[in-house]
Write an enzyme that holds these catalytic residues in place. Structure first.
Site, short mmCIF file in Angstrom:
data_model
loop_
_atom_site.label_atom_id
_atom_site.label_comp_id
_atom_site.label_asym_id
_atom_site.label_seq_id
_atom_site.Cartn_x
_atom_site.Cartn_y
_atom_site.Cartn_z
N ASP A 47 0.84 -1.20 0.00
CA ASP A 47 0.00 0.00 0.00
C ASP A 47 0.88 1.25 0.00
O ASP A 47 1.70 1.44 0.89
CB ASP A 47 -0.90 0.00 1.24
CG ASP A 47 -1.82 1.21 1.28
OD1 ASP A 47 -2.96 1.09 0.82
OD2 ASP A 47 -1.39 2.28 1.79
N TYR A 52 2.72 10.03 -0.32
CA TYR A 52 3.86 9.52 0.44
C TYR A 52 5.20 9.87 -0.20
O TYR A 52 6.24 9.82 0.46
CB TYR A 52 3.77 8.00 0.61
CG TYR A 52 2.54 7.50 1.31
CD1 TYR A 52 1.67 8.36 1.99
CD2 TYR A 52 2.21 6.15 1.28
CE1 TYR A 52 0.54 7.88 2.62
CE2 TYR A 52 1.07 5.66 1.90
CZ TYR A 52 0.24 6.53 2.57
OH TYR A 52 -0.88 6.05 3.18
N LYS A 77 -2.95 5.94 -4.09
CA LYS A 77 -4.04 6.86 -3.78
C LYS A 77 -3.77 8.22 -4.41
O LYS A 77 -2.62 8.65 -4.51
CB LYS A 77 -4.19 7.02 -2.26
CG LYS A 77 -4.20 5.72 -1.48
CD LYS A 77 -4.25 5.95 0.01
CE LYS A 77 -3.87 4.70 0.77
NZ LYS A 77 -2.41 4.44 0.75
N HIS A 110 -7.59 9.76 -1.74
CA HIS A 110 -6.95 9.68 -0.42
C HIS A 110 -7.77 10.35 0.69
O HIS A 110 -7.92 9.80 1.77
CB HIS A 110 -5.56 10.31 -0.49
CG HIS A 110 -4.61 9.76 0.52
ND1 HIS A 110 -3.25 9.69 0.31
CD2 HIS A 110 -4.80 9.26 1.76
CE1 HIS A 110 -2.66 9.17 1.36
NE2 HIS A 110 -3.59 8.89 2.26
#
Length: 281
Positions: A47, A52, A77, A110
């Site tokens: 994931d 990120y 996401k 997200h």
């Protein structure tokens, strides 16, 4: 430790989703090594997210593992800055390039961002439906959406969301939201199943673990699995990655489950941002 057989759940598409995976939130330093080691240990569900900032390294680790693509389940996401459909399309293409894959198994919005984009929490959904239709996202869904936000998407959707990913752990089990999602055929994923480091130090979880011969963290993870959630705990430490994965050799009794259920603190137990007010771009 022998490689465990990780159970799967079934998405509304009919495809399987591994119930246990590896999370990469806030893993930027050493993400290549962390993902590589996780894959070597037997993790097959990874994931990540545009937010990120680690998709290129995650992609490199996956490519270098030489594991056949069909044996992996990869999630990413849509970042908060990318909700306009044209921007979503361009950045999704970049996600695939960074992850070195022709498709992701799951792509999520997200955050709903109800105080931004004129309150249109469904703004990117049409783009995600396109990704699903052309096969570049094998499933699509929502992350951090509350009931009202999900309903807003359902009201305009041609393809209903397949997955809901939300914060859920013993201190914020999020039962009403989880039930709403399941009533609408969505698979529920629980992020932060260890409550960002709180669970390993909880007395109730530790007492249950001591009786069984496992750690408090393993008890929290097992509780989530037995509730039927998909989880993906994060650790860059190989020994902790292995320990997290070792949750299939024991089960919790009904009494244990009830004791953990009683740790529910409602909103006070939340460790992350509140989806109703989160507005970070």
């Amino acid at each position: 430790m022998p490689t465990p057989t990780i159970p799967t759940l079934t998405l509304p598409t009919g495809a399987p989703i591994p119930q246990f995976g590896f999370g990469t939130y806030k893993v930027t330093e050493g993400v290549y090594e962390a993902v590589s080691n996780a894959l070597e240990l037997g993790y097959r569900h990874i994931d990540t997210a545009q937010m990120y900032g680690n998709e290129p390294e995650v992609g490199r680790a996956i490519a270098d593992s030489k594991i056949p693509r069909e044996e992996l389940f990869i999630t990413s996401k849509l970042n908060n800055t990318n909700h306009e459909p044209d921007v979503a399309r361009a950045t999704f293409a970049q996600t695939l390039e960074d992850l070195r894959t022709d498709y992701v198994d799951l792509f999520l919005i997200h955050w709903p961002l109800p105080t931004l984009y004129d309150g249109n929490v469904a703004l990117p959904w049409s783009a995600l439906e396109e990704f699903y239709a052309d096969g570049r996202a094998r499933a699509i869904g929502l992350s951090n959406y509350e009931i009202a936000h999900i309903q807003a998407v359902l009201d305009v959707a041609t393809v209903a969301p397949h997955v809901l990913q939300v914060e859920a752990h013993p201190f914020l089990p999020n039962n009403e939201l989880r039930q709403f999602a399941r009533d609408h055929s969505m698979v529920v994923e629980a992020w932060s199943p260890l409550a960002r480091g709180r669970a390993p130090f909880d007395e109730t979880l530790a007492m249950i673990g001591a009786r069984i011969g496992v750690s408090a963290a393993q008890v929290a993870l097992r509780w989530a699995l037995q509730r039927g959630d998909v989880i993906f705990p994060k650790s860059v430490t190989p020994s902790r990655q292995a320990q997290n994965l070792d949750v299939f050799s024991f089960t919790l009794s009904d009494e244990d489950m009830r004791a953990i259920d009683a740790l529910d603190e409602g909103e006070a137990g939340r460790t992350g941002s509140n989806p109703n007010t989160m507005n970070r771009l």
